[in-house]
Design a protein around this motif. Structure first.
Motif, PDB file in Angstrom:
ATOM      1  N   LEU A 101       1.050  -1.163  -0.085  1.00 18.63           N
ATOM      2  CA  LEU A 101      -0.215  -0.139   0.187  1.00 18.63           C
ATOM      3  C   LEU A 101       0.987   1.233   0.054  1.00 18.63           C
ATOM      4  O   LEU A 101       0.602   2.205  -0.811  1.00 18.63           O
ATOM      5  CB  LEU A 101      -0.781   0.075   1.108  1.00 18.63           C
ATOM      6  CG  LEU A 101      -2.189  -0.928   1.139  1.00 18.63           C
ATOM      7  CD1 LEU A 101      -2.880  -0.949   2.636  1.00 18.63           C
ATOM      8  CD2 LEU A 101      -3.387  -0.473   0.201  1.00 18.63           C
ATOM      9  N   LEU A 102       1.955   1.306   0.672  1.00 13.67           N
ATOM     10  CA  LEU A 102       2.782   2.470   0.863  1.00 13.67           C
ATOM     11  C   LEU A 102       3.637   2.483  -0.323  1.00 13.67           C
ATOM     12  O   LEU A 102       3.667   3.928  -0.781  1.00 13.67           O
ATOM     13  CB  LEU A 102       3.929   2.295   2.153  1.00 13.67           C
ATOM     14  CG  LEU A 102       3.142   2.448   3.373  1.00 13.67           C
ATOM     15  CD1 LEU A 102       4.388   2.128   4.510  1.00 13.67           C
ATOM     16  CD2 LEU A 102       2.731   3.971   3.645  1.00 13.67           C
ATOM     17  N   ILE A 103       3.747   1.705  -1.013  1.00 17.32           N
ATOM     18  CA  ILE A 103       4.646   1.876  -2.267  1.00 17.32           C
ATOM     19  C   ILE A 103       3.535   2.349  -3.502  1.00 17.32           C
ATOM     20  O   ILE A 103       3.855   3.159  -4.290  1.00 17.32           O
ATOM     21  CB  ILE A 103       5.265   0.417  -2.675  1.00 17.32           C
ATOM     22  CG1 ILE A 103       6.319   0.174  -1.840  1.00 17.32           C
ATOM     23  CG2 ILE A 103       5.876   0.485  -4.144  1.00 17.32           C
ATOM     24  CD1 ILE A 103       7.044  -1.293  -1.940  1.00 17.32           C
ATOM     25  N   VAL A 104       2.369   1.672  -3.474  1.00 16.30           N
ATOM     26  CA  VAL A 104       1.517   2.125  -4.340  1.00 16.30           C
ATOM     27  C   VAL A 104       1.093   3.791  -4.132  1.00 16.30           C
ATOM     28  O   VAL A 104       0.855   4.474  -5.278  1.00 16.30           O
ATOM     29  CB  VAL A 104       0.223   1.222  -4.314  1.00 16.30           C
ATOM     30  CG1 VAL A 104      -1.298   1.954  -5.026  1.00 16.30           C
ATOM     31  CG2 VAL A 104       0.386  -0.007  -4.930  1.00 16.30           C
ATOM     32  N   ILE A 105       0.970   3.882  -2.933  1.00 20.02           N
ATOM     33  CA  ILE A 105       0.437   5.531  -2.633  1.00 20.02           C
ATOM     34  C   ILE A 105       1.623   6.305  -3.398  1.00 20.02           C
ATOM     35  O   ILE A 105       1.607   7.414  -3.802  1.00 20.02           O
ATOM     36  CB  ILE A 105       0.130   5.688  -1.202  1.00 20.02           C
ATOM     37  CG1 ILE A 105      -0.942   4.815  -0.805  1.00 20.02           C
ATOM     38  CG2 ILE A 105       0.370   6.908  -0.791  1.00 20.02           C
ATOM     39  CD1 ILE A 105      -1.162   4.840   0.879  1.00 20.02           C
ATOM     40  N   PHE A 106       2.844   5.908  -2.993  1.00 17.80           N
ATOM     41  CA  PHE A 106       4.121   6.850  -3.058  1.00 17.80           C
ATOM     42  C   PHE A 106       4.209   6.766  -4.811  1.00 17.80           C
ATOM     43  O   PHE A 106       4.565   7.925  -5.255  1.00 17.80           O
ATOM     44  CB  PHE A 106       5.382   6.173  -2.651  1.00 17.80           C
ATOM     45  CG  PHE A 106       6.465   7.196  -2.679  1.00 17.80           C
ATOM     46  CD1 PHE A 106       6.529   8.250  -1.775  1.00 17.80           C
ATOM     47  CD2 PHE A 106       7.408   6.851  -3.548  1.00 17.80           C
ATOM     48  CE1 PHE A 106       7.640   9.201  -2.037  1.00 17.80           C
ATOM     49  CE2 PHE A 106       8.694   7.690  -3.456  1.00 17.80           C
ATOM     50  CZ  PHE A 106       8.756   9.072  -2.714  1.00 17.80           C
ATOM     51  N   ALA A 107       3.904   5.822  -5.429  1.00 16.93           N
ATOM     52  CA  ALA A 107       3.837   5.826  -7.008  1.00 16.93           C
ATOM     53  C   ALA A 107       2.903   6.513  -7.514  1.00 16.93           C
ATOM     54  O   ALA A 107       2.989   7.518  -8.720  1.00 16.93           O
ATOM     55  CB  ALA A 107       3.785   4.358  -7.519  1.00 16.93           C
TER      56      ALA A 107
END
Length: 160
Positions: A101-107
């Motif tokens: 989730l954190l990686i998706v949000i940052f992307a």
């Protein structure tokens, strides 16, 4: 502050948040749980952009950005839980979904900055920082409350 600098600051903050999540899964959290609230302090440094005289942001943009951040925090809140292990210490429950989730949000943040051209770059950067502040503050405050309830129930179990 230009969008590149904003993204660099965000990447550093993102790194600290990921590192904190990972260490919380392997290292017990302190009894007070205050370390869960530190990312709010990290991201609040981006609010210094308010002093930029070239920043043109309206009140409704601020409210919308913060509301989007609060909505984004919901999956993070759902997937972040705590557990008391055999040694009596409290840890963040192992959950890879939080990292995804954190990686998706940052992307998505990178994607938004790269594709939205109708807002000037400094305003867009600030709005992205407000979204980030909104989800980190909401997620971490609720996580702190969850942590406190787990640790208080642990104390009740010990006294029973």
């Amino acid at each position: 502050m230009n969008s590149t600098a904003s993204l660099m600051i965000s990447a550093i903050i993102f790194f600290f948040i990921l590192r904190g999540q990972l260490s919380g899964m392997h290292k017990p959290l302190k009894k007070s749980g205050i370390t869960l609230l530190l990312p709010i302090l990290y991201i609040s440094t981006s609010l210094t952009q308010l002093f930029d005289p070239t920043l043109h942001i309206r009140e409704d943009q601020v409210i919308i950005a913060l509301l989007i951040g609060m909505v984004v925090s919901i999956p993070l809140i759902i997937t972040t839980n705590f557990e008391v292990r055999d040694n009596g210490n409290t840890f963040i429950k192992r959950n890879r979904t939080v990292f995804v989730l954190l990686i998706v949000i940052f992307a998505l943040r990178f994607l938004a900055i790269a594709t939205i051209k109708s807002i000037d770059p400094s305003t867009l950067s600030f709005m992205c920082n407000l979204v980030t502040f909104g989800y980190i503050a909401t997620w971490r405050i609720v996580s702190f409350i969850k942590f406190r309830s787990v640790t208080s129930s642990k104390l009740v179990d010990l006294n029973a």
